[in-house]
Write an enzyme that holds these catalytic residues in place. Structure first.
Site, PDB file in Angstrom:
ATOM      1  N   ARG A  44       0.939  -1.149  -0.160  1.00 50.79           N
ATOM      2  CA  ARG A  44       0.156  -0.056   0.211  1.00 50.79           C
ATOM      3  C   ARG A  44       0.927   1.237  -0.215  1.00 50.79           C
ATOM      4  O   ARG A  44       0.484   2.210  -0.734  1.00 50.79           O
ATOM      5  CB  ARG A  44      -0.867   0.142   1.363  1.00 50.79           C
ATOM      6  CG  ARG A  44      -2.019  -1.053   0.989  1.00 50.79           C
ATOM      7  CD  ARG A  44      -3.088  -1.010   2.383  1.00 50.79           C
ATOM      8  NE  ARG A  44      -2.745  -1.023   3.434  1.00 50.79           N
ATOM      9  CZ  ARG A  44      -2.767  -2.314   4.294  1.00 50.79           C
ATOM     10  NH1 ARG A  44      -3.223  -3.360   3.641  1.00 50.79           N
ATOM     11  NH2 ARG A  44      -2.268  -2.544   5.425  1.00 50.79           N
ATOM     12  N   LYS A 134     -10.739  15.672   5.615  1.00 54.80           N
ATOM     13  CA  LYS A 134     -11.796  15.325   4.925  1.00 54.80           C
ATOM     14  C   LYS A 134     -12.888  14.512   5.542  1.00 54.80           C
ATOM     15  O   LYS A 134     -12.485  13.755   6.405  1.00 54.80           O
ATOM     16  CB  LYS A 134     -11.446  14.504   3.706  1.00 54.80           C
ATOM     17  CG  LYS A 134     -12.334  14.101   2.764  1.00 54.80           C
ATOM     18  CD  LYS A 134     -12.183  13.005   1.595  1.00 54.80           C
ATOM     19  CE  LYS A 134     -12.617  11.732   1.966  1.00 54.80           C
ATOM     20  NZ  LYS A 134     -12.653  10.861   0.964  1.00 54.80           N
ATOM     21  N   LYS A 217     -16.454  19.499  -1.631  1.00 51.93           N
ATOM     22  CA  LYS A 217     -16.289  18.397  -2.513  1.00 51.93           C
ATOM     23  C   LYS A 217     -17.567  17.766  -2.725  1.00 51.93           C
ATOM     24  O   LYS A 217     -17.881  16.661  -2.211  1.00 51.93           O
ATOM     25  CB  LYS A 217     -15.187  17.374  -1.751  1.00 51.93           C
ATOM     26  CG  LYS A 217     -14.852  16.375  -2.621  1.00 51.93           C
ATOM     27  CD  LYS A 217     -13.607  15.456  -2.199  1.00 51.93           C
ATOM     28  CE  LYS A 217     -13.547  14.323  -2.663  1.00 51.93           C
ATOM     29  NZ  LYS A 217     -12.134  13.723  -2.570  1.00 51.93           N
TER      30      LYS A 217
HETATM   31  P1  13P Z   1     -13.328   9.209  -6.118  1.00 51.10           P
HETATM   32  O1  13P Z   1     -12.817  10.470  -6.915  1.00 51.10           O
HETATM   33  O2  13P Z   1     -12.645   7.945  -6.323  1.00 51.10           O
HETATM   34  O3  13P Z   1     -14.914   9.332  -5.926  1.00 51.10           O
HETATM   35  O4  13P Z   1     -12.880   9.469  -4.657  1.00 51.10           O
HETATM   36  C1  13P Z   1     -12.874  10.514  -4.091  1.00 51.10           C
HETATM   37  C2  13P Z   1     -12.955  10.594  -2.542  1.00 51.10           C
HETATM   38  O5  13P Z   1     -12.184  11.068  -1.857  1.00 51.10           O
HETATM   39  C3  13P Z   1     -14.294   9.959  -2.065  1.00 51.10           C
HETATM   40  O6  13P Z   1     -14.405  10.192  -0.754  1.00 51.10           O
END
Ligand code: 13P
Length: 335
Positions: A44, A134, A217
């Site tokens: 990973r 996030k 986002k």
């Molecule tokens: P994806 O762009 O693969 O949707 O992932 C973004 C992300 O951080 C989801 O929480």
């Protein structure tokens, strides 16, 4: 507080975007299983370190979202991972929610958890070098969903998370993801996404979050992946802009879309059109997971020692998306 606004602007300056490399160990294991690479902590790290050391990090990537395991790892050259990222000029970030769980009261929907003990965990991540964080709330569209309960409770959690993060001097990424899985039309996606985002801002304001110091986002406005309703990329861009113009307060400095299961090219093309038509003051960039990593992961899995080759594939995708974040991408640039 302007310090947080500066961080948000720095992450998204000049077409830069965010690399979402914060898959939980469970999700990363699924991704690695998919390409027949054993999911060990070493593998990973190797894949992620390969991306974080790529040359496009300097010109294209303003922030990297890490997972708890990765932010505490040390690279093969003995660099701490947040330092490796900072040296490229990008900001290290961290996913701080602990995942979406069954929502009591509406068990077919999800509520994101992780508020208990969050203040202490944030202090630890800040010390490790995180500049932003996030948290993802997740909503499905069906005839009855998302319910008011799911919209209200996820917005509340996103707001409580955001105010704790700003208290700890980091920029919260606020991610309410309306999933593209399902049979819904683009119109339904537009309506539900607008409702979800408006409720998030209502709660953020109630919790005294400084909107100049966040990054939103969201998902783009798409028809469900099992829907008969097919809309053009132009319509995706126009509906997405209309939705955000009507639901996001003007203080928010930047919007970084998730890719949400779109193909790499689709995610780039839609972002490009959004920027071509962008008549708002919001920066519109990307915070992609799969749409930045898919090809690189596939290439890497064939020979996990081929660092340079893997970086070349990743650099290309990062450059295409950074062009798209400036409305300067075109299909003929794809190889
Ligand atoms: P994806 O762009 O693969 O949707 O992932 C973004 C992300 O951080 C989801 O929480």
């Amino acid at each position: 507080m302007s310090e947080l606004n500066n961080i948000a602007l720095k992450i998204l300056e000049n077409g830069k975007g965010i690399l979402a490399a914060d898959e939980s160990t469970g999700t990363m294991t699924k991704r690695l299983d998919g390409v027949n690479v054993p999911s060990t902590p070493e593998n990973r790290l190797l894949f992620r370190e390969t991306l974080f050391s790529a040359s496009s990090m300097t010109e294209c990537i303003g922030g990297v979202i890490l997972y708890d395991e990765t932010i505490k790892q040390v690279s093969s050259k003995k660099n701490k991972i947040p330092e490796l990222i900072s040296e490229t000029g990008a900001c290290p970030g961290i996913k701080v929610d602990t995942g979406a769980k069954v929502l009591a009261g509406s068990p077919d929907e999800k509520i994101t958890e992780g508020l208990d003990g969050l203040r202490e965990r944030l202090k630890e991540y800040f010390k490790l070098g995180a500049k932003f964080t996030k948290w993802r709330g997740v909503y499905s569209i069906t005839k009855n969903f998302p319910s008011r309960l799911s919209i209200q409770s996820n917005a509340h959690a996103l707001a409580r998370y955001s105010s704790l993060v700003q208290e700890c001097n980091m920029v919260p990424i606020v991610e309410p993801e309306v999933l593209m899985d399902g049979e819904h039309s683009a119109k339904e996606c537009y309506e539900k996404t607008s409702e979800v985002i408006k409720k998030c801002f209502e709660e953020l304001i109630l919790h005294k979050v400084d909107l100049r110091g966040i990054i939103l986002k969201p998902n783009m406005i798409l028809a469900g992946n099992k829907s008969e309703d097919k809309i053009s990329n132009e319509e995706v861009a126009k509906l997405t802009l209309k939705c955000l113009k009507n639901s996001v307060p003007s203080e928010v400095p930047g919007i970084a879309f998730l890719s949400g299961g779109q193909s790499e090219i689709e995610a780039t093309e839609n972002l490009n059109l959004i920027n071509k038509h962008n008549d708002t003051n919001f920066i519109m960039s990307y915070s992609y997971g799969r749409a930045l990593q898919q090809s690189a992961l596939k290439f890497w899995s064939k020979d996990i020692k081929n660092i340079e080759g893997t970086q070349k594939v990743f650099n290309h995708r990062a450059k295409m998306n950074t062009l798209a974040a400036q409305g300067k991408w075109s299909k003929d640039l794809e190889i």
